[in-house]
Enzyme design. Structure first.
Site, PDB file in Angstrom:
ATOM      1  N   GLY A  13       0.822  -1.224   0.000  1.00 23.04           N
ATOM      2  CA  GLY A  13       0.000   0.000   0.000  1.00 23.04           C
ATOM      3  C   GLY A  13       0.849   1.264   0.000  1.00 23.04           C
ATOM      4  N   SER A  39       0.955  -3.695   5.209  1.00 27.79           N
ATOM      5  CA  SER A  39       1.280  -3.838   6.611  1.00 27.79           C
ATOM      6  C   SER A  39       1.635  -2.467   7.187  1.00 27.79           C
ATOM      7  CB  SER A  39       2.463  -4.805   6.751  1.00 27.79           C
ATOM      8  OG  SER A  39       3.074  -4.609   7.994  1.00 27.79           O
ATOM      9  N   ILE A  42       5.053  -2.481   8.756  1.00 26.21           N
ATOM     10  CA  ILE A  42       6.241  -2.333   7.896  1.00 26.21           C
ATOM     11  C   ILE A  42       6.323  -0.913   7.337  1.00 26.21           C
ATOM     12  CG2 ILE A  42       7.318  -3.105   5.736  1.00 26.21           C
ATOM     13  CD1 ILE A  42       6.224  -5.887   6.291  1.00 26.21           C
ATOM     14  N   ALA A  50       8.686  13.910  -6.393  1.00 27.42           N
ATOM     15  CA  ALA A  50       8.795  14.728  -7.599  1.00 27.42           C
ATOM     16  C   ALA A  50       8.292  13.900  -8.774  1.00 27.42           C
ATOM     17  CB  ALA A  50      10.243  15.131  -7.829  1.00 27.42           C
ATOM     18  N   LYS A  78       5.819  21.855 -10.793  1.00 20.79           N
ATOM     19  CA  LYS A  78       7.207  21.573 -11.194  1.00 20.79           C
ATOM     20  C   LYS A  78       7.338  21.846 -12.698  1.00 20.79           C
ATOM     21  CE  LYS A  78      10.494  17.797 -11.625  1.00 20.79           C
ATOM     22  NZ  LYS A  78      10.794  16.393 -11.339  1.00 20.79           N
ATOM     23  N   GLU A 342      15.823  11.809 -12.351  1.00 19.95           N
ATOM     24  CA  GLU A 342      14.862  12.413 -13.283  1.00 19.95           C
ATOM     25  C   GLU A 342      13.420  12.100 -12.867  1.00 19.95           C
ATOM     26  OE1 GLU A 342      14.906  14.462 -15.884  1.00 19.95           O
ATOM     27  OE2 GLU A 342      17.039  14.743 -16.247  1.00 19.95           O
TER      28      GLU A 342
HETATM   29  C1  LIG Z   1      15.720   7.771  -2.308  1.00 17.47           C
HETATM   30  C2  LIG Z   1      14.536   7.645  -3.216  1.00 17.47           C
HETATM   31  C3  LIG Z   1      13.979   8.798  -3.772  1.00 17.47           C
HETATM   32  C4  LIG Z   1      12.890   8.689  -4.651  1.00 17.47           C
HETATM   33  N1  LIG Z   1      12.391   9.814  -5.246  1.00 17.47           N
HETATM   34  C5  LIG Z   1      11.439   9.682  -6.190  1.00 17.47           C
HETATM   35  C6  LIG Z   1      10.921  10.806  -6.882  1.00 17.47           C
HETATM   36  O1  LIG Z   1      11.296  11.943  -6.633  1.00 17.47           O
HETATM   37  N2  LIG Z   1       9.971  10.604  -7.814  1.00 17.47           N
HETATM   38  C7  LIG Z   1       9.488   9.360  -8.116  1.00 17.47           C
HETATM   39  O2  LIG Z   1       8.657   9.225  -9.010  1.00 17.47           O
HETATM   40  N3  LIG Z   1       9.909   8.296  -7.430  1.00 17.47           N
HETATM   41  C8  LIG Z   1      10.874   8.415  -6.503  1.00 17.47           C
HETATM   42  N4  LIG Z   1      11.294   7.318  -5.820  1.00 17.47           N
HETATM   43  C9  LIG Z   1      10.633   6.037  -6.033  1.00 17.47           C
HETATM   44  C10 LIG Z   1       9.321   6.022  -5.271  1.00 17.47           C
HETATM   45  O3  LIG Z   1       9.542   6.307  -3.915  1.00 17.47           O
HETATM   46  C11 LIG Z   1       8.644   4.672  -5.411  1.00 17.47           C
HETATM   47  O4  LIG Z   1       8.589   4.307  -6.765  1.00 17.47           O
HETATM   48  C12 LIG Z   1       7.245   4.735  -4.894  1.00 17.47           C
HETATM   49  O5  LIG Z   1       7.217   5.248  -3.608  1.00 17.47           O
HETATM   50  C13 LIG Z   1       6.595   3.387  -4.922  1.00 17.47           C
HETATM   51  O6  LIG Z   1       7.092   2.564  -3.905  1.00 17.47           O
HETATM   52  P1  LIG Z   1       6.356   1.185  -3.701  1.00 17.47           P
HETATM   53  O7  LIG Z   1       4.908   1.468  -3.477  1.00 17.47           O
HETATM   54  O8  LIG Z   1       6.710   0.305  -4.825  1.00 17.47           O
HETATM   55  O9  LIG Z   1       7.039   0.601  -2.380  1.00 17.47           O
HETATM   56  P2  LIG Z   1       6.843   0.993  -0.820  1.00 17.47           P
HETATM   57  O10 LIG Z   1       6.503   2.415  -0.641  1.00 17.47           O
HETATM   58  O11 LIG Z   1       8.063   0.478  -0.137  1.00 17.47           O
HETATM   59  O12 LIG Z   1       5.596   0.140  -0.354  1.00 17.47           O
HETATM   60  C14 LIG Z   1       5.701  -1.237  -0.097  1.00 17.47           C
HETATM   61  C15 LIG Z   1       4.406  -1.716   0.516  1.00 17.47           C
HETATM   62  O13 LIG Z   1       4.473  -3.128   0.671  1.00 17.47           O
HETATM   63  C16 LIG Z   1       4.037  -3.461   1.982  1.00 17.47           C
HETATM   64  N5  LIG Z   1       4.670  -4.698   2.406  1.00 17.47           N
HETATM   65  C17 LIG Z   1       5.968  -5.048   2.301  1.00 17.47           C
HETATM   66  N6  LIG Z   1       6.160  -6.268   2.879  1.00 17.47           N
HETATM   67  C18 LIG Z   1       4.951  -6.684   3.327  1.00 17.47           C
HETATM   68  C19 LIG Z   1       4.499  -7.849   4.012  1.00 17.47           C
HETATM   69  N7  LIG Z   1       5.313  -8.830   4.379  1.00 17.47           N
HETATM   70  N8  LIG Z   1       3.191  -7.923   4.320  1.00 17.47           N
HETATM   71  C20 LIG Z   1       2.317  -6.938   3.986  1.00 17.47           C
HETATM   72  N9  LIG Z   1       2.700  -5.823   3.341  1.00 17.47           N
HETATM   73  C21 LIG Z   1       3.995  -5.702   3.026  1.00 17.47           C
HETATM   74  C22 LIG Z   1       4.466  -2.265   2.824  1.00 17.47           C
HETATM   75  O14 LIG Z   1       3.744  -2.215   4.031  1.00 17.47           O
HETATM   76  C23 LIG Z   1       4.116  -1.130   1.890  1.00 17.47           C
HETATM   77  O15 LIG Z   1       2.753  -0.812   2.003  1.00 17.47           O
HETATM   78  C24 LIG Z   1      12.357   7.409  -4.918  1.00 17.47           C
HETATM   79  C25 LIG Z   1      12.875   6.278  -4.305  1.00 17.47           C
HETATM   80  C26 LIG Z   1      13.965   6.376  -3.466  1.00 17.47           C
HETATM   81  C27 LIG Z   1      14.522   5.141  -2.838  1.00 17.47           C
END
Ligand SMILES: Cc1cc2nc3c(=O)[nH]c(=O)nc-3n(C[C@H](O)[C@H](O)[C@H](O)COP(=O)(O)OP(=O)(O)OC[C@H]3O[C@@H](n4cnc5c(N)ncnc54)[C@H](O)[C@@H]3O)c2cc1C
Length: 496
Positions: A13, A39, A42, A50, A78, A342
């Site tokens: 999520g 979770s 987590i 951005a 932006k 980017e």
């Molecule tokens: C340093 C950094 C800077 C960034 N800056 C940018 C930016 O400026 N612009 C941009 O477009 N993107 C950026 N990103 C990328 C962006 O943050 C991610 O693409 C975006 O937040 C999506 O993350 P996600 O949802 O895939 O993962 P997460 O946000 O990590 O979510 C993972 C989810 O999985 C759940 N989960 C994990 N394990 C379990 C489990 N065992 N049981 C139940 N649930 C679980 C967690 O609870 C959470 O809800 C950046 C990333 C980093 C690392």
């Protein structure tokens, strides 16, 4: 699988999980039961603030109005990314969204600019960019509010609070019937015959089955990585940064309508202005900068007082070799990661979702659909990868092992070919459906220090006085339009 998809389970999520939930609900809530498990123990990665202009299409598809979006996410406008100290210490240029000047037929504007520059009758390249000039003067306005302008609109994106954006998309999705389950996944069950994922088992004992799983579990990649063992192609030899520190600081008085990316020893720092705070972070290579040095660099280069301690994040640049495998589609960090220089990650989630909707199975998942999804994803990731490497490669800093390595280490052939072509004759081509336009490539290559040796022969069709008038007229048009815009701060205040 030869039956239609009745249930989808989104695992995670964060931004990618809730983007997936919103889009799937928007298109399929009448046909499919959609559940999302996350979770709260987590939590999420908590960065990603951005964006780039196609996010406006994403919001449009969901029917989210710009003013509501900016209010609810404490967002700002932006217009581009300002790169500071990238080629040499003290240098600065912007990758501004939108066009620069106006192309005349086949020859791009930059060819005219190159000749005019040689003749001493042109200003800096960005003097002809509406976005850059508006950004430089901290101005913004929707184009329909500017009388008599020749521009169709400012090409803009947003800075947003990622937590608030996820909340907004959650409310949207739940309204369309998405069921959210708060729980921690303990095990993942596979069907021994097909190899598909059958269900996930929560710590509470609850078992969640589905026909299709969307892995949005972040860097953990619970399904695509851990359960299905899909390889990760490591690109850290090309993009060596592997750690980040993120810290919020107080909101600045002037809310600038652009992101800053400031190169430092061993990495670079981002600055993302929001309405209620500024997002900051340092992306660095731990082999070149210790965590303590990184913390010091970040905290001593903030514009406003820090609001918390820096939060460490570790990552590896690269991609899953199959982003769709069996009955699992991975999105977001589980599918691969290109560092945020980017701001492309949320866009890649959006693109993955668009691709998934286009290839969504009606009567069973076909291997050919999976193959096509993976083929397109690979091309997309590789093109963006090359664009990001470009910024690191074209530097002329001599006093830093990190920057020397970035310049001298081998590069993908696809990138070197583009650089050679541009350096020789000023030509650049957008390939297939790649994200970054010719103008984007031109800005980064010129900004990082390439001056092409030649320009297009069509430019010589203009007499010298015509060329001078062409350049001057564009400057006047840009100046006149920017002068009519209110400040970005006033635009944001007008939303309340
Ligand atoms: C340093 C950094 C800077 C960034 N800056 C940018 C930016 O400026 N612009 C941009 O477009 N993107 C950026 N990103 C990328 C962006 O943050 C991610 O693409 C975006 O937040 C999506 O993350 P996600 O949802 O895939 O993962 P997460 O946000 O990590 O979510 C993972 C989810 O999985 C759940 N989960 C994990 N394990 C379990 C489990 N065992 N049981 C139940 N649930 C679980 C967690 O609870 C959470 O809800 C950046 C990333 C980093 C690392």
């Amino acid at each position: 699988m030869n039956h239609s998809i009745k249930n989808v389970l989104i695992v995670g999520g964060g931004s990618s999980g809730w983007m997936a939930a919103a889009v799937l609900a928007r298109f399929f809530s009448k046909q499919i039961q959609i559940q999302l498990v996350e979770s709260s123990e987590i939590g999420t990665v908590g960065v990603g603030e951005a964006t780039i202009p196609p996010i406006r299409t994403f919001n449009d598809v969901l029917g989210i109005k710009e003013a509501d979006f900016l209010k609810q996410t404490m967002g700002t406008i932006k217009l581009g990314i300002q790169f500071e100290n990238w080629s040499q210490p003290g240098d600065s240029y912007m990758h501004a969204f939108g066009e620069i000047g106006r192309n005349l037929g086949i020859a791009g504007f930059h060819h005219y600019w190159l000749k005019a520059r040689q003749a001493g009758v042109a200003e800096d390249f960005w003097r002809y960019s509406l976005n850059e000039q508006a950004a430089r003067h901290n101005r913004f306005a929707p184009m329909e509010t500017i009388p008599g302008t020749q521009f169709p609109g400012l090409t803009h994106a947003y800075h947003l609070d990622a937590g608030l954006y996820a909340q907004m998309l959650r409310a949207y999705s739940e309204k369309l019937g998405v069921k959210r389950i708060d729980g921690k996944i303990q095990t993942v069950d596979k069907d021994s015959e097909s190899g598909d994922i059958a269900a996930v088992q929560l710590e509470s004992g609850e078992r969640l089955e589905a026909d299709l799983f969307i892995d949005c579990s972040g860097f953990r990649a619970l399904l695509i990585g851990e359960a299905l063992d899909v390889d990760f192609e490591d690109w850290s030899h090309w993009l060596p940064c592997d750690r980040a520190l993120a810290v919020p600081s107080e909101a600045a008085e002037t809310i600038t309508p652009y992101t800053r990316a400031i190169a430092h020893e061993g990495g670079w720092q981002w600055r993302i202005p929001l309405q209620h705070r500024t997002g900051n972070g340092l992306v660095y290579s731990h082999r070149h900068l210790s965590d303590d040095e990184a913390t010091h660099t970040l905290l001593s280069n903030l514009d406003t007082p820090a609001l918390a301690d820096p939060r460490p994040i570790r990552f590896k640049t690269g991609r899953r070799v199959q982003q769709w495998c069996q009955n699992v589609v991975s999105l977001g960090l589980s599918s691969g990661f290109l560092e945020p220089l980017e701001s492309t990650s949320l866009h890649l989630v959006q693109q993955g979702l668009t691709r998934l909707i286009k290839l969504f199975p009606r009567n069973g998942i076909q291997p050919s659909d999976i193959e096509e999804y993976n083929r397109q994803s690979q091309i997309e990731f590789e093109k963006i990868r090359d664009f990001i490497i470009l910024h690191y490669h074209l530097n002329s800093k001599t006093d830093s092992p990190f920057w020397r390595m970035c310049r001298e280490a081998p590069k993908p052939e696809s990138l070197l070919r583009r650089i050679d072509l541009f350096a020789g004759s000023g030509r650049v081509f957008r390939e297939q459906d790649e994200l970054f336009s010719e103008t984007a490539w031109e800005q980064v290559m010129i900004g990082q220090g390439i001056t092409p040796q030649d320009y297009h022969p069509l430019v010589d069709n203009l007499e010298d006085h015509q060329l001078r008038e062409f350049m001057n007229s564009w400057q006047r048009i840009v100046d006149k339009t920017v002068a009519q815009m209110p400040s970005h701060n006033d635009f944001i205040a007008s939303l309340k």
